[in-house]
Scaffold this active site. Sequence first.
Site, short mmCIF file in Angstrom:
data_model
loop_
_atom_site.label_atom_id
_atom_site.label_comp_id
_atom_site.label_asym_id
_atom_site.label_seq_id
_atom_site.Cartn_x
_atom_site.Cartn_y
_atom_site.Cartn_z
CG ASP A 136 0.05 4.64 -4.90
OD1 ASP A 136 -0.59 4.92 -5.92
OD2 ASP A 136 0.15 5.40 -3.91
CG HIS B 289 -2.33 8.02 -2.74
ND1 HIS B 289 -2.06 6.82 -3.38
CD2 HIS B 289 -3.67 8.24 -2.92
CE1 HIS B 289 -3.19 6.34 -3.91
NE2 HIS B 289 -4.17 7.19 -3.64
#
Length: 330
Positions: free
Chosen positions: A151, A178
Site C-alpha cells: 500500500d 490492508h
Amino acid sequence: MVKAVVLGAAGGIGQPLSLLLKLNNTITELALYDIVNSPGVAADLSHINTPAKVTGYLPPNDGLKIALTNAHLIVIPAGVPRKPGMTRDDLFKINAGIVRDLATNIAKYSPNAYVLIISNPVNSTVPIVVEILKKHGVFDAKKVFGVTTLDVVRASTFTSSVSGANPQEVRVPVVGGHSGVTIIPLLSQIAPSYNFSQEDIEALTKRIQFGGDEVVKAKDGAGSATLSMAQAGARFASSILNATVSGEAGIIEPSYVHLDADSVGGDQVKNTVDGLDYFSSNVELGKNGIEKIHPLGDLSEYEKKLLEAAIPELRANINKGVSFVAESKL
C-alpha cells in the site's frame, strides 16, 4: 548466522520474494517451504552468487520443522491468490486454515522468530497468528507484523504520477488495514509535501485502496499482485534485518501490528481508533523488533472520515480471525 524462511516459496509471490531475499547479503541461510516444487526453486536460486545457502523443503520427512528451526525471520506468502470477482474477505475460508497450521508450527519450532504475514486477508490472518502464538504461550507483540508495504509502495507510485516527484523519494504514511476502505493513505502528511486538489485526493485514495483490483483485472484471471507484493515484502524484510541484525536506528515503516507492542504509542493509537487491538501505523523498528508505534498525527477532515469508515470494517475483520482460532480444533 541469519536464517530467513519463506513459507509458500513456490507460489506467485513466494518465488520472486525468495529471489529478492537471496540477493540480501545479510541472510546467510534461506529455507524455502511449500507443498510442491520448493526444492526446485531452491536449486535454481542456489546458483546465484550471494552468501545465502538455499535449501528447499516439502511436507514429508519433517520438512516444515527443519525449515523453521533456528529461523531469525519468517515470511508467509502462503495461500491462494485472489481471482476476478473475489474480495480479500473471500480468501478467508481457504487461507485462514493454512495460516493457522503454519503458525502452530512456528510456535513449536521457531517461537522467537520475527514473523511477517503477507497471506490475505491480512486484517484477519495476523490475529489468527497472534491467537495461535498466545495459545502456545510464545506471543511477543514486538515480533509479529502484517506486511502492508505494498500500500505504501503504491501510494508513492500513484501520487508521484500527479505531483511529478521521484517515486523513490516519496513517503506516504498508509494506516489502518490492508484491504479496501481499511487502507487510509494520509496524503496530508506526504513527504516531500504537496498540495493535491480535493479531486486528486479522492481519486488517489480510491486508487490506493483498490489498486490490487487493477492487477487482478489486467491479469484476466491468471493471478493477482505477485511481483509488486514480492518487492514490497522483501523491502519490509530488509528493514527488519537492518534493525534487528545490523542495529540500524531510525527505521520507520507502516505495518499492521498488535498495538500492545508499545504500551505508550499503542495506547495513543488505540484511543484514536476506538480501542482496536490491531492497526497499521508508522512503526519504528529496533534491535528487538517494534521499538515504537507512532501516533497517527494530524488528520485532515477527509482522512478523519476515512478512519471513521475503516474502524467497523477492521473490527469485523479482527473478530473474524480471533473467532476462527477460538472455534478451531487445534
